[in-house]
Write a protein that holds these residues in place. Sequence first.
Motif, mmCIF file in Angstrom:
data_model
loop_
_atom_site.group_PDB
_atom_site.id
_atom_site.type_symbol
_atom_site.label_atom_id
_atom_site.label_comp_id
_atom_site.label_asym_id
_atom_site.label_seq_id
_atom_site.Cartn_x
_atom_site.Cartn_y
_atom_site.Cartn_z
ATOM 1 N N GLU A 40 0.911 -1.246 -0.056
ATOM 2 C CA GLU A 40 -0.032 -0.128 0.096
ATOM 3 C C GLU A 40 0.940 1.304 -0.037
ATOM 4 O O GLU A 40 0.483 2.277 -0.544
ATOM 5 C CB GLU A 40 -1.094 0.017 1.361
ATOM 6 C CG GLU A 40 -1.929 1.122 1.054
ATOM 7 C CD GLU A 40 -2.863 0.893 2.259
ATOM 8 O OE1 GLU A 40 -4.164 1.610 2.006
ATOM 9 O OE2 GLU A 40 -2.996 0.255 3.060
ATOM 10 N N ASP A 41 2.018 1.137 0.587
ATOM 11 C CA ASP A 41 2.779 2.404 0.742
ATOM 12 C C ASP A 41 4.329 1.845 0.646
ATOM 13 O O ASP A 41 4.891 0.872 0.486
ATOM 14 C CB ASP A 41 2.819 2.966 2.250
ATOM 15 C CG ASP A 41 1.325 3.658 2.348
ATOM 16 O OD1 ASP A 41 1.093 4.432 1.583
ATOM 17 O OD2 ASP A 41 0.990 3.414 3.503
ATOM 18 N N GLY A 42 4.934 3.063 0.151
ATOM 19 C CA GLY A 42 6.541 2.762 0.327
ATOM 20 C C GLY A 42 6.866 2.270 -1.247
ATOM 21 O O GLY A 42 6.077 2.183 -2.179
ATOM 22 N N ASP A 43 8.159 1.963 -1.442
ATOM 23 C CA ASP A 43 8.802 1.635 -2.857
ATOM 24 C C ASP A 43 8.408 0.157 -2.956
ATOM 25 O O ASP A 43 8.853 -0.649 -2.091
ATOM 26 C CB ASP A 43 10.098 1.923 -2.699
ATOM 27 C CG ASP A 43 10.775 3.443 -3.082
ATOM 28 O OD1 ASP A 43 9.650 4.043 -3.237
ATOM 29 O OD2 ASP A 43 11.880 3.711 -2.673
ATOM 30 N N CYS A 44 8.015 -0.112 -4.094
ATOM 31 C CA CYS A 44 7.609 -1.256 -4.676
ATOM 32 C C CYS A 44 7.379 -1.710 -6.211
ATOM 33 O O CYS A 44 7.271 -0.451 -6.685
ATOM 34 C CB CYS A 44 6.584 -1.980 -3.770
ATOM 35 S SG CYS A 44 4.902 -1.220 -3.906
ATOM 36 N N ASP A 45 7.488 -2.654 -6.732
ATOM 37 C CA ASP A 45 7.002 -2.785 -8.128
ATOM 38 C C ASP A 45 5.600 -2.240 -8.280
ATOM 39 O O ASP A 45 4.935 -2.838 -7.406
ATOM 40 C CB ASP A 45 7.191 -4.305 -8.481
ATOM 41 C CG ASP A 45 8.684 -4.685 -8.300
ATOM 42 O OD1 ASP A 45 9.500 -3.879 -8.636
ATOM 43 O OD2 ASP A 45 9.088 -5.984 -8.183
ATOM 44 N N ALA A 46 5.394 -1.937 -9.518
ATOM 45 C CA ALA A 46 3.928 -1.641 -9.807
ATOM 46 C C ALA A 46 3.733 -2.472 -11.163
ATOM 47 O O ALA A 46 4.639 -2.727 -11.862
ATOM 48 C CB ALA A 46 3.991 -0.010 -10.280
#
Length: 80
Positions: A37-43
């Motif tokens: 839901e928040d932070g850096d991650c793959d999209a």
Amino acid sequence: MEKVKFVDPNTGESIAFFVVEETKVVGTHYLLATEEEDGDCDAYILKEVETKDEESVYVLVETDTELSAIGKVFEKRLNN
């Protein structure tokens, strides 16, 4: 933030995605989604391929041309 469930057709594994943004291009509905839901991650960009009993079925967009085109649409929407 809205969540959608994606079932991998190869493994049957269910993955929950958070919907960051959505758009419709030439009659096709697309979602920009992440696993966190928040932070850096793959999209990921998901494309609606059918609707069954009021439930949408999505697949991951995998072609480079489509990813690039729809990615630009989402980039514009998020930067405004």
